[in-house]
Write an enzyme that holds these catalytic residues in place. Sequence first.
Site, short mmCIF file in Angstrom:
data_model
loop_
_atom_site.label_atom_id
_atom_site.label_comp_id
_atom_site.label_asym_id
_atom_site.label_seq_id
_atom_site.Cartn_x
_atom_site.Cartn_y
_atom_site.Cartn_z
N GLY A 45 0.84 -1.20 0.00
CA GLY A 45 0.00 0.00 0.00
C GLY A 45 0.87 1.24 0.00
CD GLN A 50 3.18 5.72 2.78
OE1 GLN A 50 2.21 5.17 2.27
NE2 GLN A 50 4.16 5.02 3.34
CB CYS A 98 4.69 2.18 7.55
SG CYS A 98 4.24 3.65 6.61
CG LEU A 99 6.66 1.08 1.66
CD1 LEU A 99 6.14 1.42 0.27
CD2 LEU A 99 7.82 0.09 1.58
CG HIS A 140 -1.00 1.11 7.24
ND1 HIS A 140 -0.11 0.79 8.26
CD2 HIS A 140 -0.30 1.89 6.37
CE1 HIS A 140 1.06 1.35 8.00
NE2 HIS A 140 0.98 2.02 6.86
CD GLU A 141 -1.47 2.43 2.70
OE1 GLU A 141 -1.01 3.58 2.60
OE2 GLU A 141 -0.75 1.45 3.02
CG HIS A 144 -0.11 6.75 5.51
ND1 HIS A 144 1.04 7.21 6.11
CD2 HIS A 144 0.11 5.43 5.27
CE1 HIS A 144 1.90 6.21 6.25
NE2 HIS A 144 1.37 5.12 5.75
NI NI Z 1 2.25 3.22 5.72
#
Ligand code: NI
Length: 184
Positions: A45, A50, A98-99, A140-141, A144
């Site tokens: 995701g 991000q 998470c990236l 999760h997204e 963000h």
């Molecule tokens: Ni994330």
Amino acid sequence: MILPIYIYGSSVLKQKALEITPDYPNLDQLIKDMWETMYYADGVGLAAPQIGLSIRMFVVDGKDLSEDRPELKDFKRLVINPRLLEESQETVVYQEGCLSVPKLYADVERPISVKLAYLNEKFEPVEEWFHGMAARMVQHEFSHLEGELFVDRLPPIRKKMIQGKLHAMARGEVKTFYKTKIVQ
Ligand code: NI
């Protein structure tokens, strides 16, 4: 084009993102770039903040998780302007990563199911229930877009334990194979 991923410590990750309209500049290219960036970084995701854009849009693809969870094989969505309509009382704990928070994983409790209203790639309205791991991915997204990272949901004592790692991350000391950026 593969874009750099903004890392913990970047202010864009803490902002509440804004809705977009179909005339948002270079939207088609931006969507392509988000997919490409997510796949390159081995993510499941990626949310627009991000990549440094405080707009309400994210992509998810569960294919990489489908060996263990076959129901995710075709779970791929582009989600624009999502709103949370409902969430289940029942919660579940899963380990998240998470990236934007590289090399750090923690158990996070969230509702087991959620219902979102959003726009798809054609800007058509969709209302959809998500369950299990799909629900976890979209929540999760979605977080963000609200300016929240999974580490913000940890109990204070857990967060204290990882504080050193987070500070190192914000100083750019955590190396990743994908390109990253920190803009305070
Ligand atoms: Ni994330």
